[in-house]
Design a protein around this motif. Structure first.
Motif, PDB file in Angstrom:
ATOM      1  N   LYS A  95      51.956  40.087  37.414  1.00 41.44           N
ATOM      2  CA  LYS A  95      50.996  41.257  36.827  1.00 41.44           C
ATOM      3  C   LYS A  95      50.022  40.988  35.807  1.00 41.44           C
ATOM      4  O   LYS A  95      48.843  41.167  36.058  1.00 41.44           O
ATOM      5  CB  LYS A  95      51.665  42.521  36.298  1.00 41.44           C
ATOM      6  CG  LYS A  95      52.368  43.378  37.401  1.00 41.44           C
ATOM      7  CD  LYS A  95      53.056  44.605  37.054  1.00 41.44           C
ATOM      8  CE  LYS A  95      53.501  45.548  38.059  1.00 41.44           C
ATOM      9  NZ  LYS A  95      54.346  46.556  37.368  1.00 41.44           N
ATOM     10  N   LYS A  96      50.498  39.962  34.523  1.00 42.41           N
ATOM     11  CA  LYS A  96      49.681  39.684  33.650  1.00 42.41           C
ATOM     12  C   LYS A  96      48.621  38.577  34.535  1.00 42.41           C
ATOM     13  O   LYS A  96      47.539  38.565  34.066  1.00 42.41           O
ATOM     14  CB  LYS A  96      50.569  39.141  32.523  1.00 42.41           C
ATOM     15  CG  LYS A  96      51.293  40.291  31.708  1.00 42.41           C
ATOM     16  CD  LYS A  96      52.044  39.667  30.894  1.00 42.41           C
ATOM     17  CE  LYS A  96      52.743  40.741  29.980  1.00 42.41           C
ATOM     18  NZ  LYS A  96      53.969  40.311  29.056  1.00 42.41           N
ATOM     19  N   HIS A  99      45.937  40.117  36.468  1.00 41.63           N
ATOM     20  CA  HIS A  99      45.083  40.814  35.529  1.00 41.63           C
ATOM     21  C   HIS A  99      44.068  39.626  34.765  1.00 41.63           C
ATOM     22  O   HIS A  99      42.904  39.913  34.513  1.00 41.63           O
ATOM     23  CB  HIS A  99      45.804  41.704  34.105  1.00 41.63           C
ATOM     24  CG  HIS A  99      44.951  42.342  33.174  1.00 41.63           C
ATOM     25  ND1 HIS A  99      44.141  43.413  33.693  1.00 41.63           N
ATOM     26  CD2 HIS A  99      44.576  41.976  32.059  1.00 41.63           C
ATOM     27  CE1 HIS A  99      43.380  43.629  32.716  1.00 41.63           C
ATOM     28  NE2 HIS A  99      43.571  43.028  31.670  1.00 41.63           N
ATOM     29  N   VAL A 100      44.597  38.681  34.457  1.00 44.04           N
ATOM     30  CA  VAL A 100      43.664  37.665  33.671  1.00 44.04           C
ATOM     31  C   VAL A 100      42.793  36.896  34.764  1.00 44.04           C
ATOM     32  O   VAL A 100      41.540  36.670  34.386  1.00 44.04           O
ATOM     33  CB  VAL A 100      44.784  36.348  33.273  1.00 44.04           C
ATOM     34  CG1 VAL A 100      43.889  35.102  32.908  1.00 44.04           C
ATOM     35  CG2 VAL A 100      45.455  36.776  31.810  1.00 44.04           C
ATOM     36  N   THR A 102      41.733  38.380  37.573  1.00 44.81           N
ATOM     37  CA  THR A 102      40.644  39.360  37.976  1.00 44.81           C
ATOM     38  C   THR A 102      39.558  39.539  36.802  1.00 44.81           C
ATOM     39  O   THR A 102      38.326  40.101  36.947  1.00 44.81           O
ATOM     40  CB  THR A 102      41.323  40.762  38.299  1.00 44.81           C
ATOM     41  OG1 THR A 102      42.076  41.197  37.072  1.00 44.81           O
ATOM     42  CG2 THR A 102      42.176  40.595  39.673  1.00 44.81           C
ATOM     43  N   LYS A 103      40.101  39.244  35.568  1.00 43.70           N
ATOM     44  CA  LYS A 103      39.182  39.506  34.340  1.00 43.70           C
ATOM     45  C   LYS A 103      38.140  38.629  34.448  1.00 43.70           C
ATOM     46  O   LYS A 103      36.894  38.571  33.830  1.00 43.70           O
ATOM     47  CB  LYS A 103      39.983  39.343  33.222  1.00 43.70           C
ATOM     48  CG  LYS A 103      39.479  40.322  31.823  1.00 43.70           C
ATOM     49  CD  LYS A 103      40.175  40.434  30.831  1.00 43.70           C
ATOM     50  CE  LYS A 103      39.953  41.475  29.604  1.00 43.70           C
ATOM     51  NZ  LYS A 103      40.719  41.325  28.779  1.00 43.70           N
ATOM     52  N   ASN A 104      38.668  37.370  34.976  1.00 44.09           N
ATOM     53  CA  ASN A 104      37.768  36.196  34.613  1.00 44.09           C
ATOM     54  C   ASN A 104      36.621  36.055  35.788  1.00 44.09           C
ATOM     55  O   ASN A 104      35.419  35.441  35.616  1.00 44.09           O
ATOM     56  CB  ASN A 104      38.365  34.852  34.870  1.00 44.09           C
ATOM     57  CG  ASN A 104      39.292  34.469  33.613  1.00 44.09           C
ATOM     58  OD1 ASN A 104      39.221  34.907  32.527  1.00 44.09           O
ATOM     59  ND2 ASN A 104      40.531  33.633  33.700  1.00 44.09           N
ATOM     60  N   ARG A 105      36.751  36.616  36.804  1.00 43.88           N
ATOM     61  CA  ARG A 105      35.861  37.158  37.894  1.00 43.88           C
ATOM     62  C   ARG A 105      34.555  37.936  37.243  1.00 43.88           C
ATOM     63  O   ARG A 105      33.596  37.709  37.876  1.00 43.88           O
ATOM     64  CB  ARG A 105      36.190  37.473  39.125  1.00 43.88           C
ATOM     65  CG  ARG A 105      37.064  36.623  39.822  1.00 43.88           C
ATOM     66  CD  ARG A 105      37.698  37.044  41.283  1.00 43.88           C
ATOM     67  NE  ARG A 105      38.185  36.014  41.788  1.00 43.88           N
ATOM     68  CZ  ARG A 105      38.691  36.184  43.177  1.00 43.88           C
ATOM     69  NH1 ARG A 105      38.509  37.466  43.855  1.00 43.88           N
ATOM     70  NH2 ARG A 105      39.232  35.283  43.878  1.00 43.88           N
ATOM     71  N   GLU A 106      34.906  38.838  36.428  1.00 44.21           N
ATOM     72  CA  GLU A 106      33.716  39.921  36.089  1.00 44.21           C
ATOM     73  C   GLU A 106      32.925  39.377  35.226  1.00 44.21           C
ATOM     74  O   GLU A 106      32.373  38.419  34.696  1.00 44.21           O
ATOM     75  CB  GLU A 106      34.480  40.955  35.587  1.00 44.21           C
ATOM     76  CG  GLU A 106      35.488  41.669  36.566  1.00 44.21           C
ATOM     77  CD  GLU A 106      35.971  42.837  35.727  1.00 44.21           C
ATOM     78  OE1 GLU A 106      36.139  43.185  34.697  1.00 44.21           O
ATOM     79  OE2 GLU A 106      36.812  43.698  36.584  1.00 44.21           O
TER      80      GLU A 106
END
Length: 106
Positions: A95-96, A99-100, A102-106
């Motif tokens: 999960k972590k 999250h990491v 998906t956060k980098n794609r934004e």
């Protein structure tokens, strides 16, 4: 005519006495076995490590074929709880990581 018991049942009864510390007299009454017969099984069980192999030469005995004592069930539960904890930890890590990423794609 005497009753014949299979070796898996004999092992189960012996393990209840040896590993579970059940009293032979109580167990013989409970199971309807003659005390002398039970005492002989216990003696044979304690004297021979692989006493079941003589009866199992013709049969393949798997773990699921064997009678289980309460301590066997406790061990299984502990093993499963450890496995659940391990899987929960792995799940949290994934999960972590997700999250990491998906956060980098934004």
């Amino acid at each position: 005519m005497p009753k014949l018991y299979d070796s898996k049942y004999k092992e189960y009864v012996c393990r209840m006495v040896v590993e579970e510390n059940r009293k032979m007299k109580e167990l013989s009454r409970e199971l309807g076995l003659p005390y002398g017969t039970l005492r002989g099984w216990i003696r044979e069980y304690k004297n021979q490590e692989d006493w079941l192999q003589k009866d199992h030469k013709k049969q393949d005995v798997t773990e699921s074929d064997k009678y289980k004592t309460p301590s066997d069930y406790k061990k299984e539960i502990q093993e499963r709880e450890k496995e659940i904890e391990k899987l929960a930890e792995e799940n949290e890590i994934l999960k972590k990581a997700m999250h990491v990423f998906t956060k980098n794609r934004e």
